[in-house]
Design a protein around this motif. Structure first.
Motif, PDB file in Angstrom:
ATOM      1  N   GLN A   1       0.881  -1.157   0.000  1.00  0.00           N
ATOM      2  CA  GLN A   1       0.000   0.000   0.000  1.00  0.00           C
ATOM      3  C   GLN A   1       0.926   1.216   0.000  1.00  0.00           C
ATOM      4  O   GLN A   1       1.872   1.274   0.793  1.00  0.00           O
ATOM      5  CB  GLN A   1      -0.875   0.023   1.255  1.00  0.00           C
ATOM      6  CG  GLN A   1      -1.948  -1.051   1.298  1.00  0.00           C
ATOM      7  CD  GLN A   1      -3.153  -0.722   0.450  1.00  0.00           C
ATOM      8  OE1 GLN A   1      -3.495   0.440   0.266  1.00  0.00           O
ATOM      9  NE2 GLN A   1      -3.799  -1.736  -0.086  1.00  0.00           N
TER      10      GLN A   1
ATOM     11  N   LEU B   1      -2.609   0.868  -4.393  1.00  0.00           N
ATOM     12  CA  LEU B   1      -1.954  -0.427  -4.396  1.00  0.00           C
ATOM     13  C   LEU B   1      -0.853  -0.355  -5.457  1.00  0.00           C
ATOM     14  O   LEU B   1      -1.092   0.111  -6.568  1.00  0.00           O
ATOM     15  CB  LEU B   1      -3.001  -1.477  -4.767  1.00  0.00           C
ATOM     16  CG  LEU B   1      -2.641  -2.946  -4.654  1.00  0.00           C
ATOM     17  CD1 LEU B   1      -2.262  -3.301  -3.223  1.00  0.00           C
ATOM     18  CD2 LEU B   1      -3.845  -3.788  -5.081  1.00  0.00           C
TER      19      LEU B   1
ATOM     20  N   SER C   1      -7.563  -1.184   3.293  1.00  0.00           N
ATOM     21  CA  SER C   1      -7.546  -2.148   2.195  1.00  0.00           C
ATOM     22  C   SER C   1      -8.847  -2.939   2.230  1.00  0.00           C
ATOM     23  O   SER C   1      -9.589  -2.894   3.214  1.00  0.00           O
ATOM     24  CB  SER C   1      -6.361  -3.101   2.358  1.00  0.00           C
ATOM     25  OG  SER C   1      -6.613  -3.992   3.428  1.00  0.00           O
TER      26      SER C   1
END
Lengths: 511, 511
Positions: free
Chosen positions: A54, A67, A139
């Motif tokens: 990340q 990402l 995420s």
């Protein structure tokens, strides 16, 4: 190994981190912000960034968490390629200077872990999570963990209130000058139950304010926003909403386009993938959007049936109580109606097929599905009473009359016009009729598996896809008489739906 | 809309789906299989595939489930570009014919949803989930939901056994001719507790069979596989393992490289991202790998301490019982040892830094950390007793002697040689000493936050990164005396770790 010299090392300030050039990759990955960098990129080495890290991406003061993927070749040196979502959120221009670094530590994840292990969250803890979610820092794995934890040990009333407040706090809020601002909501689970556009038209026809925002489907084949979008544009900005409501007293907009409860759209995406939809999330989702939209009075439709989302009168009563109580703490007056959830409403299931039903009811078409007209009138009736336009007990009759005399259709056309004008409904190219295996009576219809069938046929992504129902509970059918028609945009989706139907022949039971 | 003609439509058989040409994208996305197709690709239209769809990709009989992204330009027509993971799993060649379709419906997800809502899973339900996980059919969101659900309502003993059996069933299994096959495991949580290479060397030096597989770090700065990899290759195939163990009686391999309990690696990745590690998953993870590796007798190290993974003697006793009972049902004899978990073991924390400690102990270096040598001897002693080489109570002395007389070091070198030869340990370029803020005594060391500090410094991804400890509990230190040195591969990681240290000054408490 530890020498005197090492502590003298000078650390670079974050804004001295090496810069790269932005490149638009034209990669479509939905809501996912992606950056692609070369495997041999010096920034990756300097920052210790590896594939699937990340990363925090900064362009001229804007930042987004993304990402990272790495590419061996195909990219110029010192370049960062950005997916469409990252490009849009950063408002980047070709060649912009980009900084890519480790993201900040997400402190609120400690609260998610505590919640997984059964500790309740207070207002501050919930706000910390929702803030980070709305900022795009979680995420998908982390989002799934939070939502699963709040399903496994359901949110209690105090957590539900905390979540609702947090979801309002991180978004924008509309304010209206009218003392009464109406809204409605349906607790889903019933295919085809597309009353909203009709209710809004009836209520607004009486001069009441109804700035309606709707969501897209969570686990169903169509949300109201999906359906309405086949009739008119629904992606309205806050300014558009204010203008449309100012002009015609109401709108039917997609909630995700405005920043009312922005965390909700993030949660909904993950809930859709997991096919879960829990009470606490549901209440916070509904109420946060109503509060943020500036509503004061809300009527809520709770369909009850063996295969609807709410399966018993007791469960509906529990949900009504909690909605009403949490709503009151948020300053909302709420009336919940239990309605029949035994079978789909209207004939269409899927965005455009449901839109056909809505238009038929509003236009007073004599073939229009009467169940849809009646349900909409019942909900609109309560809203008219809450709004002081009808006396108690007289709302339904007034609503029904407003449909019959064409005033609702006239108001609906004004709303559509103000939102950008009427669209032509799409029609799917692949149709396939499913027939009764024997003569008999229709004794059972499984809403959940029908919804699944419609989704396999491509709804709601394919607007024209879905099901057209030809029978209702209690109907007598002949052998080989058509029960429903599958509408699909592609042959692949049609065969996918058919494969499911063949394994689940009792979705509609004829005996 | 429903006409007689529609039911006559002929559906294409799946193998008639249109074909595309494979292209290697050289995109690195870790374990994630990704396919990129053109936005205007006819297969996407025909199959109804949209951005971020999960798709099933077939090449010459092999198939893999992948995530679809779409690209506006930059790809030739009729081409599917594949990420490295997809390319590897499909064993694809440039220009291969590729089929891209909807994936099959994942029936086992219904079991995950039932589990989220509190229903227990039986053997069949658990096997259905683990099969799909091992086959790569679960998205990260779905994996996170399953793992979170089994943390929020912990797996009971029967579910733990079911999960263990399922994890063994979906993988391969090693079989050895020896009647006794030894293994060991440590329930992590204690930085630097790298006894495995030492224990294996001692045990194998006495002719006992010990085919050890180890995992990479879950939530710690180094797993045994990460550490051992800095000394020698650990990515052994099943055939390599058989050969190495055949030649020298033991190995120290990375479990993820062999298909022993293949679902475990998938779960571990998600647990790492969530930073959760639950009892049921832990037991199934440990025991499934031991059973699959062909072990009969296992010694398990359970460090207990206020900031270790297991925090009390009671919790350790509960875990021991469950490990022993589930193990017995899987045919394993298990002995658990509670050990001191109050502070890190040895001096290094991080793969290469821990490897230094291991080599020092094996080589009998006089500066070698004695705590590590003693712990390893205690575990090896139990193994020697289980293996019938030492009588009860005599194992420790025999193990210690095997270290002192160099036989363990000799055996270790044979193992390393058989696995591919000794490597040179990497050294990190960025070092930074952290000093005592005042003179006094070290009264507390927080293992968890030390582990976090080491991870922020880049461990275990950067092999050389981590911490070198200069103090132990009870030590007297002067003001500005170095407590530890941070080792980092990049300036970015070093500053990341320092920022954390500055906010958490009491990780090592001096009073």
């Amino acid at each position: 190994m530890s020498s005197a010299a090492e502590s003298a090392e000078v650390l670079e300030a974050p804004d001295a981190a090496p810069k790269l050039k932005a490149m638009r990759l034209r990669l479509h990955a939905q809501h996912q912000s992606i950056v692609v960098m070369r495997t041999d990129c010096h920034v990756c080495r300097a920052e210790g960034l590896s594939q699937r890290s990340q990363v925090l991406v900064r362009v001229r003061g804007r930042e987004v968490q993304a990402l990272l993927y790495q590419l061996d070749d195909g990219l110029p040196p010192d370049t960062v390629a950005l997916s469409e979502e990252a490009w849009r959120r950063l408002a980047a221009q070709e060649g912009d200077e980009v900084q890519v670094t480790h993201p900040l530590i997400i402190e609120s994840l400690a609260n998610v872990r505590r919640r997984i292990y059964g500790h309740r969250l207070d207002d501050d803890a919930m706000l910390s999570i929702v803030k980070d979610v709305a900022a795009g820092r979680y995420s998908e794995v982390q989002l799934a963990a939070f939502l699963t934890a709040s399903a496994a040990l359901p949110l209690d009333e105090s957590e539900t209130l905390a979540l609702t407040k947090a979801m309002v706090a991180v978004g924008e809020r509309l304010v209206w000058s009218a003392p009464i601002v109406l809204d409605k909501h349906c607790i889903g689970g019933l295919p085809g139950n597309r009353t909203t556009p009709i209710v809004v038209a009836i209520v607004a026809a009486h001069g009441l304010i109804m700035p309606k925002t709707s969501s897209r489907a969570i686990t169903s084949p169509a949300g109201t926003a999906d359906t309405m979008e086949t009739i008119a544009p629904v992606t309205l900005s806050m300014a558009d909403m204010r203008r449309v409501v100012g002009e015609v007293g109401a709108c039917i907009a997609w909630g995700g386009a405005v920043q009312l409860s922005p965390a909700d759209e993030v949660f909904v995406r993950i809930e859709r993938e997991l096919d879960i939809d829990t009470e606490g999330q549901l209440i916070a989702s509904v109420l946060s959007k109503k509060v943020a939209a500036g509503a004061t009075h809300v009527v809520i439709d709770i369909p009850v049936g063996p295969t609807a989302k709410v399966r018993s009168a007791e469960a509906a009563a529990h949900l009504s109580q909690r909605l009403t109580r949490v709503g009151a703490q948020m300053g909302l007056t709420i009336i919940c109606l239990q309605t029949d959830g035994a079978q789909p409403v209207g004939r269409g299931i899927g965005p455009a097929l449901e839109a056909r039903d809505v238009l038929a009811v509003l236009q007073g078409d004599e073939s229009a599905p009467q169940d849809l007209a009646q349900r909409a009138s019942r909900l609109a009736g309560v809203a008219l009473e809450m709004g002081g336009v009808a006396t108690e007990g007289q709302g339904y009759a007034l609503a029904w009359e407003t449909l019959q005399n064409g005033r609702a259709w006239q108001k609906f056309q004004q709303i559509v016009q103000a939102q950008g004008g009427m669209r032509e409904l799409p029609l799917a190219p692949h149709l396939h009729s499913l027939e009764a295996p024997r003569a008999g009576r229709v004794v059972y219809i499984d809403n959940r598996r029908l919804a699944r069938l419609a989704k396999l046929a491509g709804a709601p992504e394919s607007k024209a896809a879905g099901l057209l129902m030809h029978v209702r509970l209690g109907d007598e059918v002949a052998r080989h008489q058509s029960l429903l028609t599958i509408h699909a945009q592609s042959a692949g989706e049609l065969s996918y739906a058919l494969a499911y139907w063949q394994g689940e022949a009792d979705i509609i039971k004829v005996i």
